[in-house]
Scaffold this active site. Structure first.
Site, PDB file in Angstrom:
ATOM      1  N   PRO A 180      12.420 -46.575 -70.617  1.00 48.74           N
ATOM      2  CA  PRO A 180      11.088 -47.163 -70.703  1.00 48.74           C
ATOM      3  C   PRO A 180      10.017 -46.212 -71.241  1.00 48.74           C
ATOM      4  CG  PRO A 180      11.731 -46.827 -68.409  1.00 48.74           C
ATOM      5  CD  PRO A 180      12.954 -46.598 -69.247  1.00 48.74           C
ATOM      6  N   ASN A 181       9.154 -46.806 -72.050  1.00 44.79           N
ATOM      7  CA  ASN A 181       7.973 -46.159 -72.643  1.00 44.79           C
ATOM      8  C   ASN A 181       8.311 -45.168 -73.761  1.00 44.79           C
ATOM      9  OD1 ASN A 181       6.051 -47.471 -70.855  1.00 44.79           O
ATOM     10  ND2 ASN A 181       6.970 -46.222 -69.249  1.00 44.79           N
ATOM     11  N   ARG A 211       2.295 -41.861 -77.321  1.00 45.55           N
ATOM     12  CA  ARG A 211       2.164 -41.759 -75.872  1.00 45.55           C
ATOM     13  C   ARG A 211       1.908 -40.314 -75.442  1.00 45.55           C
ATOM     14  NH1 ARG A 211       7.455 -41.755 -71.911  1.00 45.55           N
ATOM     15  NH2 ARG A 211       6.293 -41.787 -69.968  1.00 45.55           N
ATOM     16  N   TYR A 246       4.405 -35.286 -74.823  1.00 50.61           N
ATOM     17  CA  TYR A 246       5.614 -35.726 -75.542  1.00 50.61           C
ATOM     18  C   TYR A 246       5.584 -35.450 -77.048  1.00 50.61           C
ATOM     19  CZ  TYR A 246       6.437 -38.030 -71.091  1.00 50.61           C
ATOM     20  OH  TYR A 246       6.629 -38.262 -69.749  1.00 50.61           O
ATOM     21  N   ASN A 292      18.092 -40.490 -72.238  1.00 54.24           N
ATOM     22  CA  ASN A 292      16.789 -40.195 -71.632  1.00 54.24           C
ATOM     23  C   ASN A 292      16.379 -41.476 -70.919  1.00 54.24           C
ATOM     24  OD1 ASN A 292      14.210 -39.611 -70.852  1.00 54.24           O
ATOM     25  ND2 ASN A 292      13.578 -38.759 -72.828  1.00 54.24           N
ATOM     26  N   ALA A 344      11.420 -42.853 -66.699  1.00 54.07           N
ATOM     27  CA  ALA A 344      11.098 -42.874 -65.263  1.00 54.07           C
ATOM     28  C   ALA A 344      12.245 -43.433 -64.410  1.00 54.07           C
ATOM     29  CB  ALA A 344       9.830 -43.684 -65.031  1.00 54.07           C
ATOM     30  N   GLU A 393      22.184 -36.026 -69.723  1.00 49.43           N
ATOM     31  CA  GLU A 393      20.809 -36.419 -69.373  1.00 49.43           C
ATOM     32  C   GLU A 393      19.839 -35.531 -70.132  1.00 49.43           C
ATOM     33  OE1 GLU A 393      20.019 -36.008 -65.158  1.00 49.43           O
ATOM     34  OE2 GLU A 393      17.844 -36.115 -65.460  1.00 49.43           O
ATOM     35  N   HIS A 432      15.587 -34.799 -71.214  1.00 48.87           N
ATOM     36  CA  HIS A 432      14.156 -35.064 -71.060  1.00 48.87           C
ATOM     37  C   HIS A 432      13.398 -34.241 -72.084  1.00 48.87           C
ATOM     38  CE1 HIS A 432      14.917 -37.259 -67.444  1.00 48.87           C
ATOM     39  NE2 HIS A 432      15.717 -36.285 -67.062  1.00 48.87           N
ATOM     40  N   ARG A 460       6.460 -30.502 -63.662  1.00 50.21           N
ATOM     41  CA  ARG A 460       5.504 -31.607 -63.543  1.00 50.21           C
ATOM     42  C   ARG A 460       5.408 -32.080 -62.080  1.00 50.21           C
ATOM     43  NH1 ARG A 460       6.681 -35.869 -68.111  1.00 50.21           N
ATOM     44  NH2 ARG A 460       4.630 -36.572 -67.402  1.00 50.21           N
TER      45      ARG A 460
END
Ligand code: DQA
Length: 141
Positions: A9-10, A17, A22, A73, A76, A97, A99, A106
């Site tokens: 998502p996103n 964004r 990012y 990725n 969330a 995985e 990111h 964060r």
């Protein structure tokens, strides 16, 4: 040989964004670079904002004998989705995985990943280069 990249998502908004986190490049720019860097690898790409669609895509490709693995990725959903973790456990292909940001630098809620224990490994914090590093990890495994 093929590698599938899945974005959650996103991540369709990359480039627009929160560029301070990012970056300014879009996923299309990243895919163009990856396809140039790995001409012998067929790099497939799938993005969805929906948990079930990501699971369906993991199921669809996860038993393929033409693929070396999946770079995921999960956005969330990384921090919330036991269902995606179960899907990764259920399939045969290795999942790396990735990111873009260093999730550990964060907010605390991003420090926990439900999918890390069932992934082959984790790459975080290298911007869009995290995807290339994920591909490298699959090619060397
Ligand atoms: C992300 C980190 C997640 O915490 C966040 O929800 C994202 C993107 C990253 O690539 O840095 O959507 O997975």
């Amino acid at each position: 040989m093929k590698i599938l990249i899945i974005n959650g998502p996103n991540l369709n908004l990359l480039g627009k964004r929160e560029p301070e986190i990012y970056g300014h490049a879009s996923m299309e720019d990243c895919l163009d670079d990856l396809r140039k860097a790995y001409p012998d690898v067929e790099i497939e790409y799938y993005q969805s904002n929906h948990e079930g669609c990501i699971i369906d895509r993991l199921h669809k490709t996860g038993f393929s004998t033409d693929h070396k693995g999946i770079v995921l990725n999960a956005g969330a959903y990384t921090h919330t989705s036991l269902a995606i973790a179960d899907a990764i456990s259920a399939i045969k292909l290795p999942v790396v995985e990735v990111h873009i940001s260093n999730v550990h630098s964060r907010e605390e809620i991003r420090h926990k990943s439900l999918i890390s224990p069932v992934c082959r490994g984790v790459i975080a914090g290298f911007g869009l280069d995290s995807y290339r590093l994920g591909i490298e990890a699959l090619l060397k495994s």
